[in-house]
Design a protein around this motif. Structure first.
Motif, PDB file in Angstrom:
ATOM      1  N   SER A 164       0.804  -1.220   0.000  1.00 46.18           N
ATOM      2  CA  SER A 164       0.000   0.000   0.000  1.00 46.18           C
ATOM      3  C   SER A 164       0.829   1.258   0.000  1.00 46.18           C
ATOM      4  N   SER A 165       2.039   1.223   0.543  1.00 47.00           N
ATOM      5  CA  SER A 165       2.860   2.418   0.564  1.00 47.00           C
ATOM      6  C   SER A 165       3.230   2.869  -0.836  1.00 47.00           C
ATOM      7  N   THR A 166       3.245   1.948  -1.808  1.00 45.15           N
ATOM      8  CA  THR A 166       3.570   2.343  -3.177  1.00 45.15           C
ATOM      9  C   THR A 166       2.342   2.739  -3.968  1.00 45.15           C
ATOM     10  N   LEU A 167       1.146   2.511  -3.414  1.00 48.58           N
ATOM     11  CA  LEU A 167      -0.061   2.955  -4.091  1.00 48.58           C
ATOM     12  C   LEU A 167      -0.079   4.481  -4.169  1.00 48.58           C
ATOM     13  N   PHE A 168       0.037   5.131  -3.024  1.00 47.57           N
ATOM     14  CA  PHE A 168       0.082   6.585  -3.010  1.00 47.57           C
ATOM     15  C   PHE A 168       1.512   7.047  -3.273  1.00 47.57           C
ATOM     16  N   THR A 169       1.665   7.954  -4.220  1.00 45.62           N
ATOM     17  CA  THR A 169       2.995   8.464  -4.537  1.00 45.62           C
ATOM     18  C   THR A 169       3.177   9.884  -4.023  1.00 45.62           C
ATOM     19  N   THR A 170       2.320  10.805  -4.471  1.00 49.16           N
ATOM     20  CA  THR A 170       2.477  12.204  -4.078  1.00 49.16           C
ATOM     21  C   THR A 170       1.169  12.933  -4.323  1.00 49.16           C
ATOM     22  N   PHE A 171       1.024  14.109  -3.734  1.00 47.58           N
ATOM     23  CA  PHE A 171      -0.153  14.923  -3.998  1.00 47.58           C
ATOM     24  C   PHE A 171       0.207  16.391  -3.847  1.00 47.58           C
ATOM     25  N   ALA A 172      -0.642  17.254  -4.405  1.00 47.18           N
ATOM     26  CA  ALA A 172      -0.459  18.701  -4.285  1.00 47.18           C
ATOM     27  C   ALA A 172      -1.830  19.362  -4.270  1.00 47.18           C
ATOM     28  N   PRO A 173      -2.143  20.143  -3.250  1.00 46.47           N
ATOM     29  CA  PRO A 173      -3.431  20.851  -3.233  1.00 46.47           C
ATOM     30  C   PRO A 173      -3.429  22.022  -4.208  1.00 46.47           C
ATOM     31  N   PHE A 174      -4.571  22.281  -4.798  1.00 47.11           N
ATOM     32  CA  PHE A 174      -4.703  23.465  -5.627  1.00 47.11           C
ATOM     33  C   PHE A 174      -4.647  24.708  -4.745  1.00 47.11           C
ATOM     34  N   ARG A 175      -4.116  25.775  -5.295  1.00 48.91           N
ATOM     35  CA  ARG A 175      -3.959  27.008  -4.523  1.00 48.91           C
ATOM     36  C   ARG A 175      -5.217  27.862  -4.539  1.00 48.91           C
ATOM     37  N   LYS A 176      -5.963  27.835  -5.614  1.00 49.94           N
ATOM     38  CA  LYS A 176      -7.110  28.720  -5.777  1.00 49.94           C
ATOM     39  C   LYS A 176      -8.450  28.001  -5.642  1.00 49.94           C
ATOM     40  N   GLN A 177      -8.454  26.686  -5.730  1.00 53.03           N
ATOM     41  CA  GLN A 177      -9.698  25.919  -5.662  1.00 53.03           C
ATOM     42  C   GLN A 177      -9.768  25.198  -4.328  1.00 53.03           C
ATOM     43  N   ALA A 178     -10.723  25.554  -3.507  1.00 51.17           N
ATOM     44  CA  ALA A 178     -10.819  24.997  -2.162  1.00 51.17           C
ATOM     45  C   ALA A 178     -11.074  23.498  -2.201  1.00 51.17           C
ATOM     46  N   ALA A 179     -10.408  22.786  -1.317  1.00 53.81           N
ATOM     47  CA  ALA A 179     -10.615  21.348  -1.116  1.00 53.81           C
ATOM     48  C   ALA A 179     -10.395  20.536  -2.378  1.00 53.81           C
ATOM     49  N   THR A 180      -9.558  21.011  -3.256  1.00 53.56           N
ATOM     50  CA  THR A 180      -9.262  20.298  -4.490  1.00 53.56           C
ATOM     51  C   THR A 180      -7.776  19.974  -4.534  1.00 53.56           C
ATOM     52  N   CYS A 181      -7.448  18.771  -4.928  1.00 51.05           N
ATOM     53  CA  CYS A 181      -6.040  18.397  -4.982  1.00 51.05           C
ATOM     54  C   CYS A 181      -5.782  17.445  -6.138  1.00 51.05           C
ATOM     55  N   ALA A 182      -4.509  17.394  -6.512  1.00 52.90           N
ATOM     56  CA  ALA A 182      -4.040  16.453  -7.526  1.00 52.90           C
ATOM     57  C   ALA A 182      -3.238  15.373  -6.820  1.00 52.90           C
TER      58      ALA A 182
END
Length: 954
Positions: A814-832
């Protein structure tokens, strides 16, 4: 002469003097007078006034008592009656009681004065019958005395000895403060601060001259405990305490009838906490790895001592089976000599939960199981976790024979457990704390494991148990990775891991090697690492020490116009790094030092080399249980937390007008009666500090989130007793409707359903938005991988969760399932989010349907880190091409739908940086003079570097 009124006035005066000296004076049930208090208050002048206040009109002391005041004072000192008199005065007993005391116990020539039952009147704590006889059935005086005397009868802990107390109605415990550290099946561990004068060493005949902090483990004793109690006494007073790899016995306290406490030195942490939380990054070079292997040798030596060298105080041979050796029961202590710091691993929790003892009297043998002495604590259990069998390593390290219908646990059972620990330690050496977690997941995932984490698979009715097949497969991966880095290190790792597979991981315990052989195998591995270390030291240095006269330079380009790189100088065993949100400051830290780097602290000589602008060294000379744990950095503040079981952080105010002025000189130390800090984050406006705290009652299941204004914390640092501060910024949220709120706590935010160790990322995206990424455990109910990403809106008290799950049960941990993420700066509660290094997910966590989820595949690159552009117009990433280890800075388009293709542009290659290295990255803010990406690496003590990649306007 004095009147009864003068006695009352003196009594009031003495009461106030005694009260001012009490410890915990504001807690009536716990207040006590430390050793020497009564004697210090009742000095000669006060005693003279006391005896004079008892005299009748026109009579002197000789007329009244047959002795002068000086002689009476001498008798008090000679007969050590200060505490008895202090109780009388503190209980405000009448003058008649004071006269009886003086006549019977002070002035009389017969000593000691005995009751009709043959008991000494003056011995404390005094019994009711003796007091009634002494004070002529004055019930009021006796009741007052009995109510008060416990305050002046605090317990003194006796080093290596057992102290027996009949009742806490007669005694007070000598703790100035106590804090819950952890709770196990049989005992609860506290950190206690013992008052000066209450920790006695009979060998040196000395007491502690100042407050002493030690660990105390409390048990409840079962009814049928007499024989085991005798055996425990032999263990506690045995020669085991002469072995430096076994936790020393500081003594014990038996409070009749059912409470038992053991005292031991305070450790920094246990081995699992060190690997999974305090030092998650893998050791950077062979020097660090050799030190850890040396500590493991000490662990084997300690187990060898228990098996083969243990003797009682009567020189009887003992054999102690630990039966629960695991990283959680291995405590780490810091020792410093010749300016070199070493960490000693010590075996703990024997003689407690799962310890067996075998006495060898010539040809006879007898065994005792200490479990029957102690009552197991009932721990509350979350219904949602009932399907998780042996959660957090319960039973993970036990040998196969532990589950036999007729258990035959012997010393070889401990050897199996030791082999499991060594296997995990070498996983940590290669892959850090995350690798330890993935190793656990890999053991759980096997279909035959049935959701139980062990190093063997249980047999069925017709088949026998077998060594878990993942062990050899996992070891092979560790050997390959070490060999790719250096053939000699690969051979060293192969030697010890193949030895474990051949000679320790044997289902038949009769075929297992003994602990002496395991210790020797570790010593041989250590020798191989020392040879490797020596060989690397003989490589010609590529750079020389910088002269202090070198003029500081601005960020300076190297031969590659696209990438600027500075190797850190001096090289150290850094365990973590952080970058400020504006991309201009970098902090690195070791166990005891924080180093701050700025653009002005970079210097040039042959190769680019960075020297810190400022350092801060954690004082460990008098406190060996503290080390840096977590650091958060902005352009205005650096906040660092320490280990130690309680809330302690250091706030550094970075108020330089220019980058050259930044320093760690201005510091506020904040200590609060809260749990230890696990994670830190500072809001973008530099106003608030968010902390994840351990749940001290169930540290392996939940944690707590708080938010404290930095201004309030600084004020507490200046005035430590201003806590809590009412009127501070209050925000609360509830994860479910059953969650109780803490209206009286202005900083409390909420309880989290995950332990702090499982929260891998914790950050503010805006001043009111916090993100958490959680690495959950696999359960017996389902081995499907699910990674929660949590968004918390501090304005609306709303918590939203995005579950990233695998498509069914697959073979990748499972540790390799999630790699990385980044929240959007202008869109609330939205992330990549990037999973499996290839799949991009873009989603609004509020799930309002306005922003449908977008999923696209990233072609031709493995993405390891992701950064959102300044205005959500594009993304930047660190990744590698397929079948390559070279690291690239990439620019990526943001798809607007699942049909949009993701376009990737290579911006620069980062020389010397590998996908196996650990690093942090930060995009400069959009106000920067020149936009750039800053990368700080933890690639090893000789390779740690700072990269800066300028970004051209597009």
């Amino acid at each position: 002469m004095a009147s009864e009124k003068s006695y009352d006035n003196l009594c009031h005066d003495i009461y106030m003097r005694l009260y001012s000296q009490l410890e915990r004076k504001d807690e009536e049930r716990y207040r006590f007078a430390p050793a020497g208090t009564a004697k210090g208050v009742l000095h000669r002048d006060i005693l003279m006034r006391f005896f004079q206040s008892l005299l009748s009109r026109r009579r002197n002391a000789i007329d009244e008592f047959g002795l002068s005041e000086e002689d009476l004072v001498h008798r008090i000192n000679e007969r050590q009656l200060h505490n008895f008199l202090a109780i009388l005065m503190f209980a405000t007993c009448r003058i008649q009681a004071a006269k009886i005391f003086t006549t019977q116990l002070v002035a009389g020539d017969e000593w000691p004065v005995m009751s009709s039952a043959g008991n000494k009147f003056h011995v404390l704590p005094a019994g009711r019958e003796e007091l009634l006889e002494l004070f002529h059935d004055d019930i009021v005086t006796v009741d007052k005395f009995l109510t008060t005397q416990a305050c002046f009868c605090p317990v003194t802990i006796q080093r290596r000895e057992e102290v027996i107390v009949r009742s806490l109605e007669e005694h007070r415990l000598p703790y100035i403060a106590e804090k819950l550290l952890s709770q196990g099946s049989f005992g609860i561990v506290y950190k206690v601060k013992i008052a000066k004068g209450h920790f006695y060493d009979s060998r040196s005949e000395t007491v502690n001259p100042d407050y002493t902090e030690i660990a105390r483990k409390d048990y409840r004793i079962s009814e049928n405990a007499h024989i085991e109690h005798e055996i425990m006494g032999k263990i506690l007073n045995s020669s085991s305490w002469e072995c430096r790899n076994i936790v020393e016995n500081y003594g014990s306290l038996h409070i009749s009838p059912t409470k038992y406490s053991l005292f031991m030195p305070l450790a920094i942490c246990d081995l699992m906490a060190y690997m999974r939380e305090i030092r998650q990054t893998k050791p950077g070079d062979v020097i660090e790895k050799a030190k850890i292997i040396k500590s493991a040798i000490g662990l084997a030596a300690g187990l060898n001592f228990l098996h083969n060298k243990l003797k009682t105080s009567d020189e009887e041979d003992l054999v102690c089976y630990h039966m629960d050796l695991k990283p959680d029961n291995i405590l780490i202590f810091r020792e410093t000599s010749n300016n070199e710091t070493n960490y000693i691993w010590k075996i703990s929790d024997f003689g407690m939960a799962r310890v067996k003892l075998r006495n060898r009297y010539h040809n006879s043998e007898s065994e005792r199981d200490f479990n029957s002495w102690f009552v197991q604590h009932k721990k509350t259990q979350d219904q949602s976790s009932l399907a998780t069998l042996n959660r957090r390593g319960e039973g993970t390290y036990l040998a196969p024979e532990s589950i036999s219908a007729i258990p035959s646990m012997k010393t070889e059972s401990d050897v199996w457990s030791l082999g499991c620990v060594i296997s995990v330690v070498f996983t940590y050496l290669e892959e850090g704390g995350d690798g330890v977690a993935r190793y656990q997941d890999a053991r759980l995932k096997d279909n035959q494991a049935d959701g139980i984490d062990r190093f063997f698979l249980r047999g069925t009715r017709f088949t026998s148990s077998k060594v878990h097949p993942i062990i050899k497969k996992w070891h092979s991966g560790l050997i390959d990775k070490a060999g790719q880095r250096d053939d000699r290190e690969g051979r060293a790792v192969k030697f010890i891991l193949r030895y474990l597979e051949k000679s320790v991981f044997e289902i038949n315990q009769a075929k297992r090697d003994g602990v002496i052989a395991v210790e020797e195998a570790l010593r041989e591995t250590f020798r191989k690492y020392k040879e490797l270390e020596a060989a690397r030291e003989n490589i010609p240095e590529k750079r020389k020490r910088l002269s202090s006269s070198v003029k500081p330079l601005r960020w300076h380009s190297s031969d590659d116009p696209q990438v600027e790189r500075w190797n850190l100088f001096p090289s150290e065993a850094f365990k973590g790094c952080a970058i400020s949100p504006d991309g201009n400051l970098v902090a690195y830290w070791t166990d005891d030092k924080i180093s701050l780097y700025t653009s002005e602290s970079l210097r040039l000589q042959n190769l680019h080399t960075a020297s810190p602008a400022s350092n801060y060294l954690l004082e460990t000379k008098y406190n060996t249980t503290r080390m840096w744990k977590a650091v958060a950095l902005t352009q205005r503040y650096l906040v660092a937390s320490t280990t130690g079981g309680d809330f302690q952080c250091y706030i550094f105010k970075l108020e330089g007008g220019t980058s050259v002025d930044y320093s760690l000189d201005r510091c506020y130390k904040v200590s609060l009666p809260r749990s230890e800090i696990s994670k830190l984050a500072i809001s973008p406006d530099n106003k608030d500090l968010a902390c994840i705290l351990h749940n001290k009652e169930e540290p392996q299941s939940t944690s707590t989130l708080i938010r404290a204004p930095l201004s309030e914390l600084i004020r507490i640092g200046e005035k430590p007793h201003n806590y809590p501060v009412k009127g501070a910024l209050v925000n609360e949220f509830a994860i479910d409707d059953q969650l109780d709120t803490h209206d009286d706590d202005p900083w409390w935010l909420g309880k989290l359903d995950w332990p702090g160790t499982d929260i891998t990322q914790f950050l503010f995206s805006t001043t009111s938005d916090i993100y958490l990424v959680v690495r959950p455990e696999l359960t017996a109910r389902s081995i499907e991988h699910k990674i929660p990403i949590i968004h918390i809106d501090l304005r609306t008290k709303r918590l939203d969760t995005l579950i990233i799950g695998s498509l069914g049960a697959d073979s990748i941990p499972s540790s390799t399932l999630f790699t990385t993420f980044a929240p959007f700066r202008k869109q609330a509660a939205t992330c990549a989010v990037v999973t499996r290094e290839k799949q991009l997910h873009i989603q609004n966590l509020m799930g309002n349907g306005l922003s449908p989820a977008i999923q696209n595949r990233i072609n031709n690159y493995r993405v390891l880190k992701l950064m959102m552009g300044w205005h959500d117009e594009k993304m930047f990433a660190l990744g590698t091409p397929p079948a390559s280890h070279k690291m690239l800075l990439l620019e990526m388009t943001i798809p607007q739908s699942g049909a949009d293709k993701i376009y990737v542009k290579e911006l620069a290659q980062l020389p010397g940086l590998s996908c196996d290295d650990e690093f942090v990255e930060m995009l400069s803010d959009d106000k920067s003079e020149q936009r750039h990406v800053l990368i700080a690496t933890l690639a090893g003590a000789n390779q740690c570097a700072i990269y800066r990649v300028p970004l051209l306007a597009s």
